[in-house]
Design a protein around this motif. Structure first.
Motif, short mmCIF file in Angstrom:
data_model
loop_
_atom_site.label_atom_id
_atom_site.label_comp_id
_atom_site.label_asym_id
_atom_site.label_seq_id
_atom_site.Cartn_x
_atom_site.Cartn_y
_atom_site.Cartn_z
N ALA A 12 0.83 -1.20 0.00
CA ALA A 12 0.00 0.00 0.00
C ALA A 12 0.86 1.24 0.00
O ALA A 12 2.01 1.25 0.47
N VAL A 13 0.29 2.33 -0.53
CA VAL A 13 1.01 3.60 -0.56
C VAL A 13 1.22 4.10 0.87
O VAL A 13 0.30 4.13 1.68
N GLY A 14 2.45 4.48 1.18
CA GLY A 14 2.78 4.98 2.52
C GLY A 14 3.26 3.92 3.49
O GLY A 14 3.59 4.24 4.65
N ALA A 15 3.31 2.64 3.09
CA ALA A 15 3.78 1.58 3.99
C ALA A 15 5.28 1.73 4.24
O ALA A 15 6.04 2.09 3.35
N ALA A 16 5.71 1.43 5.51
CA ALA A 16 7.12 1.53 5.87
C ALA A 16 7.91 0.28 5.54
O ALA A 16 9.13 0.34 5.34
N HIS A 17 7.24 -0.86 5.52
CA HIS A 17 7.91 -2.13 5.23
C HIS A 17 7.13 -2.89 4.16
O HIS A 17 5.93 -2.69 3.98
N CYS A 18 7.83 -3.75 3.45
CA CYS A 18 7.20 -4.58 2.42
C CYS A 18 6.30 -5.61 3.07
O CYS A 18 6.69 -6.26 4.06
N ALA A 19 5.14 -5.77 2.56
CA ALA A 19 4.18 -6.71 3.12
C ALA A 19 4.57 -8.15 2.85
O ALA A 19 4.07 -9.07 3.52
#
Length: 500
Positions: A12-19
């Motif tokens: 998602a846009v704005g996520a700090a880490h890769c899902a």
């Protein structure tokens, strides 16, 4: 949407880490997506794009409606490089005009006024091409002047004749080309019409002849100037009208008529078949007459007007009179009527008796008309007759010819005088006789004779139904088969063939 640079997964846009893999994203903020341009019919505001102004909503009137350009379709029609189908459509009709001029050039090799010792080929071809262009309705105009030191002669001649061989073949070739190469695309049909008009204008520009020659006879010098042309207005306007009519019929008229009025469509097909066979047979008869009574060069030139001669021969054989008229003015300006007579089967006016053989063409045409509508129903025949009657009358009416000639004979020097002579001649058939004879031809060939053949052949008779004889019916003697419709004898088993 953020894309992981390690595993390539989307987050998602704005996520700090890769899902997916848990890798940390850098602190680079994704840039704004490029704004889409305004669509047709949307409102473009002064401070932003069609989505709305940046400082909030504004009332209507603060922007402008993005609309298509007014001339976009015209520009697309002309600027589109795909002109090859239109060129293919126009190629065959243009070749027909060039071939017609070539035939006339070989038939006009004795035009001595073009040059000493006969006409050169270029001049003859110019005259032939100008005569071929009269197929679109324009006249053939000629002006010549012959002058010496003391006197001169000025002649102006206008010839009005429609070479129907060229006209009919041109229309057929153009229509076939539209169906073959243009198809249902309107732009190709419009381009073909434009190219046809342009081609007609160019041929008219390079046709005709304009020559000056000077000869000497004893102590006198003669200067002769000859101009012959088909003009520009006739070929341009005639080509535009004929091409537009053929394109409209081929593209929209014929499919619409076939779909919405099938009876009238069947009548149009039958009328076209009957008219084509009639004109073809009449032209063949005219060719035989020309080959017998005219030299081969005149016959070669007459090929361009065979339908004219054939339809006139058919009308003459059916009973319509050929009206010949010639009038003019003498040197004093007084009107004179030199010739005014009608030649018919009843009164040949001194023509050979062999002209009465034209009556043999009538039963042949009746047989062709009957064959054309033989298998059609009565309502279709009535519609075909309603189409053929005015069609035959119009074709024969325009098949006539006429010319007008003005001669001026001025003298020069002291006591100069100008003498003027005029002559107008025409040959054709009257409208009322044509309506009468063609009404009889169509009524007999399309209505009466086919109806009589139907009655003689029993086409309209109801089928006879024979009643079974009860005394001769023996149910015990019948056998049950798969194709039998009778009941089986008593004690038998009824089989249901529809379910097995």
């Amino acid at each position: 949407m953020a894309i992981c640079t390690t595993c390539g997964a989307a987050s998602a846009v704005g996520a700090a880490h890769c899902a997916a893999c848990g890798a940390a994203f850098t602190a680079v903020r994704p840039g704004p997506e490029p704004a889409a341009g305004p669509a047709i019919g949307e409102v473009e505001f002064e401070g932003g794009h069609a989505g709305g102004p940046e400082d909030g909503p504004r009332p209507w009137g603060g922007g402008r409606v993005v609309a298509p350009r007014r001339w976009s379709r015209v520009l697309d029609l002309v600027a589109d490089p795909d002109w090859l189908p239109a060129l293919k459509v126009v190629a065959a009709p243009t070749a027909l005009l060039l071939l017609a001029g070539l035939l006339l050039a070989f038939g006009l090799d004795d035009l001595g006024w073009v040059g000493p010792g006969g006409a050169d080929f270029a001049s003859r071809y110019g005259v032939g091409l100008a005569a071929a262009l009269t197929a679109f309705g324009g006249p053939l105009s000629s002006a010549s002047s012959n002058r010496t030191e003391l006197y001169g002669t000025e002649t102006a001649l206008t010839l009005q004749v429609l070479p129907m061989t060229v006209t009919l073949l041109w229309a057929l070739l153009f229509g076939f080309g539209l169906r073959r190469w243009a198809g249902p695309a309107v732009r190709h049909a419009v381009r073909a019409v434009l190219l046809a008009v342009l081609t007609g204008g160019l041929l008219a520009l390079f046709s005709g002849v304009d020559q000056i020659r000077t000869t000497s006879e004893g102590t006198r010098d003669y200067t002769e100037h000859v101009v012959l042309t088909a003009g520009q207005a006739g070929p341009l306007l005639g080509t535009a009208v004929l091409a537009a009519l053929v394109a409209a019929w081929t593209g929209r008229g014929a499919p619409a008529l076939r779909e919405r009025a099938p009876l009238w469509w069947a009548a149009v097909v039958a009328a076209a078949r009957g008219a084509g066979l009639t004109v073809g047979l009449s032209a063949l008869a005219a060719l035989v007459v020309l080959a017998v009574v005219a030299p081969w060069k005149a016959t070669l030139a007459g090929l361009l007007a065979l339908p004219n001669l054939g339809l006139a021969l058919l009308g003459f054989g059916a009973g319509a009179g050929l009206h010949l008229e010639s009038s003019g003015r003498d040197e004093s300006g007084a009107a004179q009527n030199w010739t005014d007579r009608t030649v018919s089967l009843v009164d040949l006016e001194g023509w050979p008796e062999s002209w009465r053989l034209a009556v043999l063409l009538v039963p042949a045409v009746l047989a062709l008309l009957t064959w054309s509508v033989r298998r059609l129903e009565r309502p279709v025949r009535l519609r075909a007759a309603a189409l053929l009657w005015p069609l035959f009358t119009a074709l024969t009416a325009v098949a006539g010819a006429g010319y007008a000639m003005d001669v001026r004979m001025p003298s020069y020097g002291r006591g100069a005088e100008v003498h003027t002579l005029a002559n107008e001649s025409a040959a054709g058939m009257g409208l009322l006789p044509l309506l009468t004879v063609h009404l009889l031809l169509v009524a007999l060939g399309v209505l009466a004779v086919p109806e009589l053949l139907d009655r003689l052949g029993g086409r309209d008779r109801p089928a006879r139904v024979e009643e079974p004889d009860p005394e001769a019916y023996d149910p015990a003697g019948l056998e049950l088969t798969a194709s039998s419709g009778y009941l089986p004898p008593q004690g038998g088993e009824v089989l249901d063939f529809g379910k097995r």
